[in-house]
Design an enzyme around this catalytic site. Structure first.
Site, short mmCIF file in Angstrom:
data_model
loop_
_atom_site.label_atom_id
_atom_site.label_comp_id
_atom_site.label_asym_id
_atom_site.label_seq_id
_atom_site.Cartn_x
_atom_site.Cartn_y
_atom_site.Cartn_z
N HIS A 1 1.83 4.68 -2.55
CA HIS A 1 1.97 6.14 -2.59
C HIS A 1 3.23 6.60 -2.74
O HIS A 1 3.07 7.72 -3.56
CB HIS A 1 1.61 6.43 -0.81
CG HIS A 1 0.13 6.29 -0.47
ND1 HIS A 1 -0.70 7.20 -0.89
CD2 HIS A 1 -0.51 5.61 0.45
CE1 HIS A 1 -1.69 7.00 -0.38
NE2 HIS A 1 -1.71 6.14 0.47
N HIS B 1 0.71 -1.04 -0.21
CA HIS B 1 0.13 0.06 0.04
C HIS B 1 0.83 1.37 -0.07
O HIS B 1 0.72 2.04 -0.73
CB HIS B 1 -1.00 -0.08 1.28
CG HIS B 1 -1.72 1.13 1.31
ND1 HIS B 1 -3.17 1.05 1.09
CD2 HIS B 1 -1.74 2.38 1.99
CE1 HIS B 1 -3.70 2.15 1.39
NE2 HIS B 1 -2.77 2.99 1.65
N GLU B 2 1.80 1.27 0.94
CA GLU B 2 2.68 2.35 1.05
C GLU B 2 3.64 2.64 -0.08
O GLU B 2 3.87 3.91 -0.63
CB GLU B 2 3.52 2.30 2.51
CG GLU B 2 2.51 2.47 3.63
CD GLU B 2 1.80 3.55 3.65
OE1 GLU B 2 1.79 4.69 2.82
OE2 GLU B 2 0.61 3.67 4.34
N GLU C 1 -4.56 7.98 -2.97
CA GLU C 1 -5.11 6.62 -2.59
C GLU C 1 -5.23 5.41 -3.53
O GLU C 1 -5.37 4.35 -3.45
CB GLU C 1 -6.35 7.05 -1.65
CG GLU C 1 -6.77 5.71 -0.61
CD GLU C 1 -5.62 5.37 0.34
OE1 GLU C 1 -5.73 4.35 0.85
OE2 GLU C 1 -4.85 6.13 0.57
#
Length: 503
Positions: free
Chosen positions: A272, A268-269, A298
């Site tokens: 980003h 997920h990160e 997001e």
């Protein structure tokens, strides 16, 4: 001192861009202080760090409201659409910053820095009473900020919309509430069908040492194209990413009984961080050199984590890697492992929620924070309101404050208006996934080998490289060739989980 425009409009443009370059650099330094606070800083340094961040915010606020910016904007004559967009973003930031008194901006920076440490301690001790007075102070400060912005014409007269605009320019709470009202019935119906299905996936069992999880997380980050020459990974209470241009860092956390927490937080990160690292280098040190909105941001983290990372293809690769590291797993079949990765179970924690229930967590927070900012909900009543709403929405009673209103860092650091962008990002990700799959039909074949590059490259080319060049919704529509709609996301979820649960 006034701007020297004697050399004409191009000189004004050059002066403004040089001034903005220095402001962007200082903003990046301030962001690094926050990264350090959440990863490396000694616990005893919280008060000192709050003063450092307050001092940085005072300097930045003075620069962002410098009267010369207005003079340069009036005199500058943009020659390209790119320059027009840069001026529009600087003008918006200038008007927004000028609406907020310097002492208020400085106090918000000071108090939210202190509040982050108080929140972390209260969460660790399951002691909301230790945090609520601080949160009340933060809420009052954010209400003051919102009212100042409304007085300056932001938010269409609505304080919450004035805050929301900082994270998702152009969005309104009415628009988002209508979107969520459209999504909620289908999400709830899907969840009920899933929880009532006779064949429930097994949970992965065992103890997974921290060292092994971090090695596997690094391997996953590499598979998704994370640039280790311009990034690093550290541990944090609440995983996050930080930085831009040539330095964007990620963090993760480890629960030895739940390796998926670490693995998918990391992916997920990476989404980003890769967005920031994928922006055209020519945009660095300008307003174009960062993600255009938190909803778009997001979309990147969620499409990396879910549509690619939790898909059958990549889950098969992950199963083999974990089996090799552990000498076998409690689930030895790749298909059963894929089902385990995507288990839908009642749970308290937003960041650990499955794809079906995740947006329901966001919708709850969206309603609660709107009530806090509007003054309809007192901070002292928040724990009870949280628990009652959670029981209503999820059918489970919150067992402890750390699993309830203390679980998220966002309110402690003043990020009111941020939460709804998570669900909006999921909607954007659904649209992008549909377009990406059409453009890269061989993607699953490659993900099965741990090769996410074609999907990552499609996202970089069609979205990431533009940075702030376009407004959020037009950017998504340009990338996908279709209007933004929740339908691709809802259809994807119903198809995926219908197959997993035999619905």
């Amino acid at each position: 001192m006034t701007a020297d425009t004697s050399f004409g409009p191009n000189a004004a443009m050059a002066d403004l861009m040089e001034f903005q370059r220095q402001t962007e650099a200082l903003s990046s330094v301030s962001e690094r202080l926050v990264w350090d606070q959440e990863t490396m800083m000694p616990r005893g340094a919280a008060e000192q760090r709050s003063e450092e961040l307050a001092a940085m915010e005072a300097v930045l606020h003075e620069r962002r409201t410098d009267p010369r910016i207005g003079e340069w904007l009036d005199a500058a004559d943009p020659e390209t659409p790119r320059e027009e967009r840069i001026l529009a973003l600087i003008a918006r930031d200038f008007a927004r910053a000028s609406a907020i008194p310097t002492d208020l901006a400085t106090e918000i920076a000071r108090q939210t820095s202190l509040a982050q440490g108080i929140w972390a301690a209260a969460r660790a001790n399951d002691a909301p009473q230790d945090f609520l007075p601080t949160l009340d102070h933060v809420v009052v400060l954010k209400q003051d900020e919102a009212n100042a912005l409304v007085a300056a014409g932001f938010g269409g007269g609505d304080p919450y919309d004035a805050l929301l605009d900082d994270y998702e320019p152009g969005a309104t709470q009415a628009e988002l509430a209508a979107l969520f009202d459209t999504m909620r019935p289908r999400l709830v119906a899907l969840r009920e069908d899933i929880l009532g299905a006779p064949d429930q996936p097994a949970a992965l069992e065992g103890r997974f040492p921290q060292e092994m999880q971090l090695r596997l997380a690094r391997a996953c980050a590499t598979a998704f194209g994370y640039d280790w020459n311009r990034g690093r990974m550290d541990m944090a209470v609440h995983p996050f990413s930080s930085g831009r241009w040539q330095d964007s860092r990620i963090s993760t956390r480890v629960v030895e009984a739940d390796p998926f927490n670490c693995i998918y937080s990391t992916i997920h990160e990476v989404g980003h961080s890769s967005y920031e690292l994928g922006i055209d280098p020519d945009h660095a040190f300008t307003p174009l050199g960062r993600g255009v909105s938190m909803g778009v941001h997001e979309s990147q983290s969620r499409i990396y984590e879910n549509q690619m990372g939790r898909g059958r293809a990549f889950a098969g690769w992950l199963h083999q890697r974990m089996s090799d590291m552990m000498g076998g797993l409690s689930i030895d079949d790749p298909d059963a492992f894929y089902r385990s990765v995507n288990r839908v179970v009642p749970g308290y924690i937003r960041t650990e929620a499955d794809e079906v229930q995740y947006n329901l967590h966001i919708m709850m927070r969206f309603d609660l924070e709107r009530d806090l900012i509007a003054g309809r909900l007192a901070v002292d009543d928040l724990p009870e309101a949280w628990n009652a709403r959670f029981l209503k929405d999820f059918g489970v009673a919150v067992d402890r404050p750390a699993n309830g209103m203390l679980q998220d860092v966002h309110w402690s650091v003043g990020l009111f208006g941020y939460f709804p962008t998570y669900a909006l990002g999921n909607v954007y990700a659904g649209c992008l996934n549909q377009a990406m799959r059409a453009a890269v039909p061989e993607l699953d074949e490659l993900l099965a080998r741990g090769e996410a590059d074609p999907g990552v490259e499609w996202l970089r080319e069609n979205l990431q490289r533009h940075g702030g060049l376009y407004e959020p919704r037009p950017l998504i529509e340009q990338a996908t060739g279709a209007p933004v709609s929740p339908e691709p996301l809802l259809t994807y979820l119903e198809h995926k989980f219908g197959a997993i649960y035999g619905l």
